[in-house]
Design a protein around this motif. Structure first.
Motif, mmCIF file in Angstrom:
data_model
loop_
_atom_site.group_PDB
_atom_site.id
_atom_site.type_symbol
_atom_site.label_atom_id
_atom_site.label_comp_id
_atom_site.label_asym_id
_atom_site.label_seq_id
_atom_site.Cartn_x
_atom_site.Cartn_y
_atom_site.Cartn_z
ATOM 1 N N ILE A 277 0.838 -1.202 0.000
ATOM 2 C CA ILE A 277 0.000 0.000 0.000
ATOM 3 C C ILE A 277 0.876 1.256 0.000
ATOM 4 O O ILE A 277 0.646 2.196 -0.761
ATOM 5 C CB ILE A 277 -0.952 -0.001 1.217
ATOM 6 C CG1 ILE A 277 -2.016 -1.090 1.018
ATOM 7 C CG2 ILE A 277 -1.615 1.360 1.403
ATOM 8 C CD1 ILE A 277 -2.878 -1.344 2.231
ATOM 9 N N VAL A 278 1.940 1.244 0.831
ATOM 10 C CA VAL A 278 2.849 2.402 0.884
ATOM 11 C C VAL A 278 3.479 2.633 -0.490
ATOM 12 O O VAL A 278 3.528 3.766 -0.988
ATOM 13 C CB VAL A 278 3.934 2.191 1.959
ATOM 14 C CG1 VAL A 278 4.985 3.300 1.885
ATOM 15 C CG2 VAL A 278 3.307 2.170 3.349
ATOM 16 N N ILE A 279 3.936 1.525 -1.136
ATOM 17 C CA ILE A 279 4.549 1.644 -2.466
ATOM 18 C C ILE A 279 3.550 2.251 -3.456
ATOM 19 O O ILE A 279 3.891 3.163 -4.224
ATOM 20 C CB ILE A 279 5.038 0.266 -2.974
ATOM 21 C CG1 ILE A 279 6.225 -0.214 -2.123
ATOM 22 C CG2 ILE A 279 5.455 0.343 -4.441
ATOM 23 C CD1 ILE A 279 6.532 -1.686 -2.291
ATOM 24 N N ALA A 280 2.313 1.757 -3.394
ATOM 25 C CA ALA A 280 1.291 2.246 -4.320
ATOM 26 C C ALA A 280 1.053 3.744 -4.121
ATOM 27 O O ALA A 280 0.975 4.509 -5.091
ATOM 28 C CB ALA A 280 -0.014 1.475 -4.117
ATOM 29 N N VAL A 281 0.991 4.166 -2.846
ATOM 30 C CA VAL A 281 0.756 5.600 -2.562
ATOM 31 C C VAL A 281 1.900 6.435 -3.124
ATOM 32 O O VAL A 281 1.689 7.456 -3.793
ATOM 33 C CB VAL A 281 0.607 5.819 -1.033
ATOM 34 C CG1 VAL A 281 0.652 7.309 -0.697
ATOM 35 C CG2 VAL A 281 -0.690 5.210 -0.531
ATOM 36 N N ILE A 282 3.150 5.974 -2.893
ATOM 37 C CA ILE A 282 4.311 6.730 -3.379
ATOM 38 C C ILE A 282 4.296 6.804 -4.900
ATOM 39 O O ILE A 282 4.538 7.847 -5.497
ATOM 40 C CB ILE A 282 5.618 6.083 -2.871
ATOM 41 C CG1 ILE A 282 5.736 6.331 -1.359
ATOM 42 C CG2 ILE A 282 6.834 6.654 -3.594
ATOM 43 C CD1 ILE A 282 6.850 5.562 -0.705
ATOM 44 N N LEU A 283 3.958 5.673 -5.538
ATOM 45 C CA LEU A 283 3.926 5.615 -6.997
ATOM 46 C C LEU A 283 2.915 6.627 -7.554
ATOM 47 O O LEU A 283 3.228 7.403 -8.459
ATOM 48 C CB LEU A 283 3.549 4.195 -7.443
ATOM 49 C CG LEU A 283 3.865 3.860 -8.889
ATOM 50 C CD1 LEU A 283 5.369 3.782 -9.091
ATOM 51 C CD2 LEU A 283 3.216 2.536 -9.288
ATOM 52 N N VAL A 284 1.733 6.622 -6.959
ATOM 53 C CA VAL A 284 0.688 7.546 -7.420
ATOM 54 C C VAL A 284 1.152 8.998 -7.213
ATOM 55 O O VAL A 284 1.033 9.841 -8.108
ATOM 56 C CB VAL A 284 -0.645 7.281 -6.665
ATOM 57 C CG1 VAL A 284 -1.643 8.403 -6.939
ATOM 58 C CG2 VAL A 284 -1.223 5.941 -7.098
ATOM 59 N N ALA A 285 1.764 9.259 -6.029
ATOM 60 C CA ALA A 285 2.237 10.620 -5.734
ATOM 61 C C ALA A 285 3.278 11.048 -6.759
ATOM 62 O O ALA A 285 3.255 12.180 -7.264
ATOM 63 C CB ALA A 285 2.818 10.679 -4.330
ATOM 64 N N VAL B 93 3.524 14.260 -13.796
ATOM 65 C CA VAL B 93 2.658 14.410 -14.968
ATOM 66 C C VAL B 93 1.869 15.717 -14.915
ATOM 67 O O VAL B 93 1.768 16.423 -15.916
ATOM 68 C CB VAL B 93 1.710 13.198 -15.099
ATOM 69 C CG1 VAL B 93 0.700 13.428 -16.217
ATOM 70 C CG2 VAL B 93 2.531 11.947 -15.367
ATOM 71 N N VAL B 94 1.354 16.057 -13.740
ATOM 72 C CA VAL B 94 0.496 17.249 -13.652
ATOM 73 C C VAL B 94 1.219 18.536 -14.076
ATOM 74 O O VAL B 94 0.703 19.280 -14.909
ATOM 75 C CB VAL B 94 -0.131 17.373 -12.233
ATOM 76 C CG1 VAL B 94 -0.786 18.726 -12.045
ATOM 77 C CG2 VAL B 94 -1.137 16.264 -12.032
ATOM 78 N N PRO B 95 2.450 18.806 -13.557
ATOM 79 C CA PRO B 95 3.120 20.033 -14.007
ATOM 80 C C PRO B 95 3.362 20.039 -15.520
ATOM 81 O O PRO B 95 3.261 21.087 -16.159
ATOM 82 C CB PRO B 95 4.441 20.015 -13.248
ATOM 83 C CG PRO B 95 4.200 19.135 -12.091
ATOM 84 C CD PRO B 95 3.230 18.100 -12.558
ATOM 85 N N ALA B 96 3.672 18.877 -16.083
ATOM 86 C CA ALA B 96 3.924 18.793 -17.524
ATOM 87 C C ALA B 96 2.676 19.188 -18.309
ATOM 88 O O ALA B 96 2.746 19.981 -19.251
ATOM 89 C CB ALA B 96 4.365 17.379 -17.900
ATOM 90 N N ILE B 97 1.534 18.637 -17.892
ATOM 91 C CA ILE B 97 0.279 18.977 -18.571
ATOM 92 C C ILE B 97 -0.032 20.454 -18.397
ATOM 93 O O ILE B 97 -0.392 21.151 -19.346
ATOM 94 C CB ILE B 97 -0.893 18.122 -18.002
ATOM 95 C CG1 ILE B 97 -0.687 16.656 -18.384
ATOM 96 C CG2 ILE B 97 -2.237 18.626 -18.521
ATOM 97 C CD1 ILE B 97 -1.681 15.718 -17.732
ATOM 98 N N TYR B 98 0.185 20.945 -17.182
ATOM 99 C CA TYR B 98 -0.103 22.350 -16.874
ATOM 100 C C TYR B 98 0.724 23.279 -17.759
ATOM 101 O O TYR B 98 0.216 24.225 -18.355
ATOM 102 C CB TYR B 98 0.196 22.615 -15.399
ATOM 103 C CG TYR B 98 -0.010 24.035 -14.970
ATOM 104 C CD1 TYR B 98 -1.298 24.534 -14.720
ATOM 105 C CD2 TYR B 98 1.068 24.904 -14.816
ATOM 106 C CE1 TYR B 98 -1.491 25.839 -14.332
ATOM 107 C CE2 TYR B 98 0.880 26.212 -14.432
ATOM 108 C CZ TYR B 98 -0.402 26.671 -14.194
ATOM 109 O OH TYR B 98 -0.593 27.976 -13.816
ATOM 110 N N ASN B 99 2.031 22.964 -17.869
ATOM 111 C CA ASN B 99 2.905 23.808 -18.687
ATOM 112 C C ASN B 99 2.488 23.802 -20.148
ATOM 113 O O ASN B 99 2.513 24.827 -20.820
ATOM 114 C CB ASN B 99 4.358 23.337 -18.577
ATOM 115 C CG ASN B 99 4.979 23.804 -17.270
ATOM 116 O OD1 ASN B 99 4.473 24.730 -16.651
ATOM 117 N ND2 ASN B 99 6.049 23.144 -16.852
#
Lengths: 350, 271
Positions: free
Chosen positions: B237-245, B251-257
């Motif tokens: 679960i910890v790995i999954a959370v880190i991966l998503v984060a 990805v989000v900043p790239a899309i935003y830019n």
């Protein structure tokens, strides 16, 4: 010349020392309403320090700073009715053009619709209509400069302080901005205090020029006065080019230098007083050798665009002359100066 | 010759990545094992996940880890940022001294810091538990925040603050509206560092806690003494959370830019 009203800022005996180095040695200066005043001098002469003291970023060690007759030396910068245009613009990189300009009004909690009106009006004034949403870091130097001016002007300050604002622009843009700044000043009708080391900028824009050197004011006057009637060797040398020659005042309207007596228009010196004479290169005429007051030989000719710079060697010294007529190197020539173009000044104390 | 070396370097990279990721992969795979074995995969099941959720002790530890990380990050970010700003305005001697002193806790082995804090809390008669753990985390996170914020503050143009004050902002308004927004990247880096340091700390937490307060690291340490695939489920679960984060963070900043570029271009075309 703009019509000047009351004295708005008064500096009385302002002194400032940084790390044992005296930067200002007693500055007395009156600044009037609607005046375009320029502080001119070489780097390190203390001109920016004066500006920073007026803005409130540093405090003077001694002397008084009066704003409309009230001492403001202890008033913090955010309560002073002056705004500054910084040397490197100091725009907020995380805000767009509109928000940069609106910053001061938003801080003062001005109503949004009024902010909008004022920002739009000021952006139009500086020629940046429609740039509202632009990223300030992506603007050109000239555009950033305009944003900086708009950001200061939108607050309708009594006095606008400009710290070498054109220093970072290229020569052509600089000329354009000079004209535009002068136009803006006349349009908004407020006092501009402008700091520069560029004499041409100072002469072409100002109502009053204050020439400074080594923490002291050397001369205060209109651009014409400063150029035509320099008070001492420093001013004569710093503003334009000049031939400066030591001599004696024989009597009123007669000066002797290089062992020749020249009629002039200066009066009020002591008899035989040691003085210095300023001859602007463009004021010396080249004539036939037998008609000249001085005789010499052309040693060097350089084409400068509008004029030639000709060096003439007499048996005493070299004279620099600007003329549109070319001369051959090696020709014997005579030199003449009209009496009203000879400017006599007191020798400097140091 | 060239081709051969390329094959070799490719193999080398593959081996490196296997070395990094096989342990994680094993953990994830065996968290779904239907039996208790850690060597033999007997079938897919969510047995360990249900057991994890119903285990009060583990859930309490998750709560401790997350809440301590959040509080410690918040406190140390504020402390560290203010300190960094103050340092940049102080005299060179003081600034250099503070910077060197700030590096000591970072270089110091955790065990030394841990014992030091333990002795400190004992000598001051502070009952060990949640509060001491939080204080200890703030103590070791703050130097990281200072280290990441300070360079940003140093590179800040002095005239920005002057400009804000010139435009009527009080010193506090200048701090909030100009200085903090200008050093945001440094503060974000500090937050990220502080959060990860706090979240996965074991040594210091182990020495300064008491009264049954455990974070994830401590409980995992205690559980490894016997085979318990619940840990695998928790780790997954910890790995999954880190991966998503990480994905969101990249990805989000790239899309935003990209969107911003498009918008500016469209405006330019419109003008």
């Amino acid at each position: 010349m703009a019509d000047m009203g009351n004295c708005i800022i008064e500096l009385k005996g302002i002194t400032k020392t940084f790390d044992d180095q005296q930067v200002l040695r007693g500055i007395d200066l009156n600044i009037y309403e609607n005046e375009f005043l320029t502080l001119l001098g070489p780097s390190g002469c203390g001109k920016t320090t004066i500006l920073r003291i007026i803005a409130g970023f540093i405090e003077a060690d001694g002397g008084e700073l009066l704003f409309n007759g009230i001492d403001i030396s202890k008033v913090p910068p955010y309560k002073r009715e002056v705004n500054t245009v910084f040397q490197k613009y100091a725009l907020f990189p995380f805000l767009n053009v509109y928000d940069n300009v609106a910053f001061g009004l938003n801080i003062k909690k001005v109503d949004k619709t009024i902010v909008d009106q004022k920002v739009k009006k000021t952006l139009k004034l500086v020629g940046l209509e429609g740039f509202d949403k632009r990223d300030v870091t992506l603007l050109s130097g000239g555009q950033q400069q305009r944003v900086a001016i708009a950001r200061a002007l939108v607050n309708e300050p009594k006095v606008l302080l400009l710290d070498e604002p054109l220093g970072a622009l290229d020569a052509k843009l600089r000329k354009e901005m000079q004209v535009e700044l002068k136009k803006i000043q006349q349009e908004v009708g407020i006092t501009f205090i402008f700091v520069t080391h560029d004499q041409e900028e100072a002469l072409s824009m100002s109502d009053t020029v204050v020439v400074m050197n080594e923490g002291k004011i050397q001369q205060i006057g209109t651009p014409v006065d400063i150029y035509n009637e320099p008070e001492n060797r420093f001013v004569a040398n710093f503003i334009g080019e000049s031939n400066i020659i030591g001599g004696n005042m024989i009597r009123d309207c007669l000066v002797r230098f290089d062992d020749v007596d020249f009629p002039c228009v200066d009066k009020g010196f002591k008899e035989n007083e040691e003085i210095e004479v300023v001859l602007r290169p463009e004021d010396i005429d080249i004539v036939e050798p037998e008609k000249g007051q001085l005789v010499g030989e052309v040693t060097n000719v350089v084409f400068k665009g509008v004029h030639y710079e000709i060096m003439v060697e007499t048996d005493k010294r070299q004279y620099k002359i600007h003329t549109t007529d070319i001369q051959e190197v090696g020709t014997k020539v005579g030199l003449c100066v009209d009496p009203d173009l000879i400017h006599v000044m007191y020798t400097m104390e140091y | 010759m060239k081709k051969k070396s390329r094959v070799f370097s490719f193999l080398y990279i593959i081996l490196c990545y296997l070395f990094f990721y096989v342990p994680i992969l094993v953990t994830v795979v065996f968290s779904f094992n239907s039996s208790k074995s850690l060597t033999k995969f007997t079938g897919f099941s969510l047995r360990w996940y249900t057991q994890l959720i119903s285990d009060q002790e583990i859930m309490a530890a998750v709560y401790v880890s997350v809440s301590i990380a959040i509080f410690a990050t918040a406190i140390s970010t504020v402390l560290g940022t203010i300190t960094a700003i103050g340092m940049s305005k102080s005299k060179k001697v003081l600034r250099d001294t503070l910077l060197s002193v700030n590096n000591i806790p970072i270089m110091n082995p955790d065990i030394v810091t841990a014992i030091g804090l333990m002795i400190l809390f004992s000598s001051m008669m502070i009952a060990k538990g949640y509060i001491t753990m939080l204080l200890a985390h703030v103590a070791f996170c703050t130097p990281y925040v200072i280290t990441s914020v300070y360079p940003k503050v140093r590179s800040l143009d002095d005239s920005l603050a002057n400009a804000a004050m010139d435009l009527g902002a009080t010193p506090f308004q200048t701090l909030m509206k100009v200085i903090i927004p200008s050093i945001k990247p440094g503060i974000y880096a500090g937050i990220l560092l502080a959060f990860t340091m706090s979240f996965d700390d074991f040594v210091i937490s182990y020495f300064v806690t008491g009264n049954g307060v455990q974070n994830i690291s401590i409980i995992v340490y205690n559980m490894t003494k016997r085979t318990n695939p619940t840990i695998n489920a928790l780790s997954t679960i910890v790995i999954a959370v880190i991966l998503v984060a990480l994905i969101i963070g990249n990805v989000v900043p790239a899309i935003y830019n990209k969107r911003k570029d498009k918008k500016v271009k469209m405006e330019e075309n419109a003008n």
